[in-house]
Design a protein around this motif. Structure first.
Motif, PDB file in Angstrom:
ATOM      1  N   GLN A  81     -12.464  -9.461   6.528  1.00 16.60           N
ATOM      2  CA  GLN A  81     -12.854  -8.211   6.801  1.00 16.60           C
ATOM      3  C   GLN A  81     -12.018  -7.632   7.299  1.00 16.60           C
ATOM      4  N   MET A  82     -11.355  -5.953   7.133  1.00 13.51           N
ATOM      5  CA  MET A  82      -9.994  -5.297   7.548  1.00 13.51           C
ATOM      6  C   MET A  82     -10.959  -4.046   7.848  1.00 13.51           C
ATOM      7  N   ASN A  83     -11.143  -3.743   9.523  1.00 12.35           N
ATOM      8  CA  ASN A  83     -11.261  -2.818   9.745  1.00 12.35           C
ATOM      9  C   ASN A  83     -10.528  -1.640   9.838  1.00 12.35           C
ATOM     10  N   SER A  84     -10.457  -0.282  10.299  1.00  6.00           N
ATOM     11  CA  SER A  84      -9.381   0.409  10.753  1.00  6.00           C
ATOM     12  C   SER A  84      -8.215   0.533   9.892  1.00  6.00           C
ATOM     13  N   LEU A  85      -8.307   0.372   9.262  1.00  2.00           N
ATOM     14  CA  LEU A  85      -6.957   0.170   8.041  1.00  2.00           C
ATOM     15  C   LEU A  85      -6.427   1.143   7.976  1.00  2.00           C
ATOM     16  N   LYS A  86      -5.009   1.198   8.722  1.00  2.38           N
ATOM     17  CA  LYS A  86      -3.261   2.128   8.309  1.00  2.38           C
ATOM     18  C   LYS A  86      -2.965   1.830   7.115  1.00  2.38           C
ATOM     19  N   PRO A  87      -2.392   3.031   6.818  1.00  3.11           N
ATOM     20  CA  PRO A  87      -0.636   3.543   5.040  1.00  3.11           C
ATOM     21  C   PRO A  87      -0.556   2.508   5.478  1.00  3.11           C
ATOM     22  N   GLU A  88       0.326   1.494   7.199  1.00  2.00           N
ATOM     23  CA  GLU A  88       0.945   0.571   6.580  1.00  2.00           C
ATOM     24  C   GLU A  88       0.292  -0.400   6.204  1.00  2.00           C
ATOM     25  N   ASP A  89      -0.945  -0.786   5.324  1.00  2.00           N
ATOM     26  CA  ASP A  89      -1.708  -2.403   5.733  1.00  2.00           C
ATOM     27  C   ASP A  89      -1.383  -2.299   3.801  1.00  2.00           C
ATOM     28  N   THR A  90      -0.869  -1.005   3.401  1.00  2.00           N
ATOM     29  CA  THR A  90      -0.906  -0.744   1.594  1.00  2.00           C
ATOM     30  C   THR A  90       0.091  -2.236   1.379  1.00  2.00           C
ATOM     31  N   ALA A  91      -0.567  -2.708   0.758  1.00  2.00           N
ATOM     32  CA  ALA A  91       0.732  -4.018   0.127  1.00  2.00           C
ATOM     33  C   ALA A  91      -0.306  -5.113  -1.089  1.00  2.00           C
ATOM     34  N   VAL A  92      -0.236  -5.578  -2.204  1.00  2.00           N
ATOM     35  CA  VAL A  92      -1.082  -7.036  -2.640  1.00  2.00           C
ATOM     36  C   VAL A  92      -0.997  -8.166  -1.313  1.00  2.00           C
ATOM     37  N   TYR A  93      -2.526  -7.878  -1.537  1.00  2.00           N
ATOM     38  CA  TYR A  93      -3.074  -9.286  -0.139  1.00  2.00           C
ATOM     39  C   TYR A  93      -3.120 -10.356  -1.984  1.00  2.00           C
ATOM     40  N   TYR A  94      -2.483 -11.761  -0.802  1.00  2.00           N
ATOM     41  CA  TYR A  94      -2.915 -12.756  -1.841  1.00  2.00           C
ATOM     42  C   TYR A  94      -3.654 -14.421  -0.490  1.00  2.00           C
ATOM     43  N   TRP A 105      -1.344 -20.647  -4.664  1.00  2.00           N
ATOM     44  CA  TRP A 105      -1.554 -18.894  -4.428  1.00  2.00           C
ATOM     45  C   TRP A 105      -2.810 -18.602  -6.149  1.00  2.00           C
ATOM     46  N   GLY A 106      -2.832 -17.081  -4.874  1.00  2.00           N
ATOM     47  CA  GLY A 106      -4.073 -16.503  -6.321  1.00  2.00           C
ATOM     48  C   GLY A 106      -3.328 -15.296  -6.596  1.00  2.00           C
ATOM     49  N   GLN A 107      -3.870 -15.010  -7.868  1.00  2.00           N
ATOM     50  CA  GLN A 107      -3.080 -13.507  -8.286  1.00  2.00           C
ATOM     51  C   GLN A 107      -3.068 -12.605  -7.112  1.00  2.00           C
ATOM     52  N   GLY A 108      -3.383 -12.340  -6.394  1.00  2.00           N
ATOM     53  CA  GLY A 108      -3.257 -11.214  -5.333  1.00  2.00           C
ATOM     54  C   GLY A 108      -4.225  -9.677  -5.598  1.00  2.00           C
ATOM     55  N   THR A 109      -4.390  -8.945  -4.711  1.00  2.00           N
ATOM     56  CA  THR A 109      -5.560  -7.757  -5.003  1.00  2.00           C
ATOM     57  C   THR A 109      -4.855  -6.619  -4.247  1.00  2.00           C
ATOM     58  N   GLN A 110      -4.452  -5.980  -5.010  1.00  2.00           N
ATOM     59  CA  GLN A 110      -3.935  -4.616  -4.677  1.00  2.00           C
ATOM     60  C   GLN A 110      -5.003  -3.794  -3.855  1.00  2.00           C
ATOM     61  N   VAL A 111      -4.531  -3.920  -2.108  1.00  2.00           N
ATOM     62  CA  VAL A 111      -5.238  -2.803  -1.218  1.00  2.00           C
ATOM     63  C   VAL A 111      -3.982  -1.432  -0.803  1.00  2.00           C
ATOM     64  N   THR A 112      -5.234  -0.425  -0.406  1.00  2.00           N
ATOM     65  CA  THR A 112      -4.146   1.089  -1.130  1.00  2.00           C
ATOM     66  C   THR A 112      -4.732   1.969  -0.012  1.00  2.00           C
TER      67      THR A 112
END
Length: 115
Positions: A81-94, A105-112
């Motif tokens: 659970q990701m709250n108060s997201l910031k631009p610097e949290d942008t990444a591919v999450y694995y 590892w999983g294949q990853g999911t993009q968070v922007t």
């Protein structure tokens, strides 16, 4: 063989929330921990949050107080659970699973995070 499937990434405005899910299947016996990692181009993959088989948690300093890792009762799924997201949290999450001396590892999911 271990199979991990992530979901829940996407585009969100700064200050918003997202919930990532990871479902594990296959040879997941003797699992030590499951967790979330993230990577941006040109940088190493970094730990975001880890949940051990004993229930202990570990968070990166940058996400403490904003992100929460949890799992379901079968211990085959882990959530972030990701709250108060910031631009610097942008990444591919694995999603990563540690078992028998290896990390799977999983294949990853993009968070922007962007306005």
């Amino acid at each position: 063989q271990v199979h991990l499937v992530e979901s829940g990434g996407g585009l969100v405005q700064p200050g918003g929330s997202l919930r990532l899910s990871c479902v594990a299947s296959g040879s997941i016996f003797n699992m030590l921990a499951m967790g979330w990692y993230r990577q941006v181009p040109g940088r190493q993959r970094e730990l975001v949050a880890l949940l051990t088989s004993g229930g202990g948690t570990n968070y990166a300093d940058s996400v403490k107080g904003r992100f929460t890792i949890s799992r379901d009762n079968t211990e085959t799924a882990v959530y972030l659970q990701m709250n108060s997201l910031k631009p610097e949290d942008t990444a591919v999450y694995y999603c990563g699973l540690q078992a028998r001396g290896s990390t799977y590892w999983g294949q990853g999911t993009q968070v922007t995070v962007s306005s």
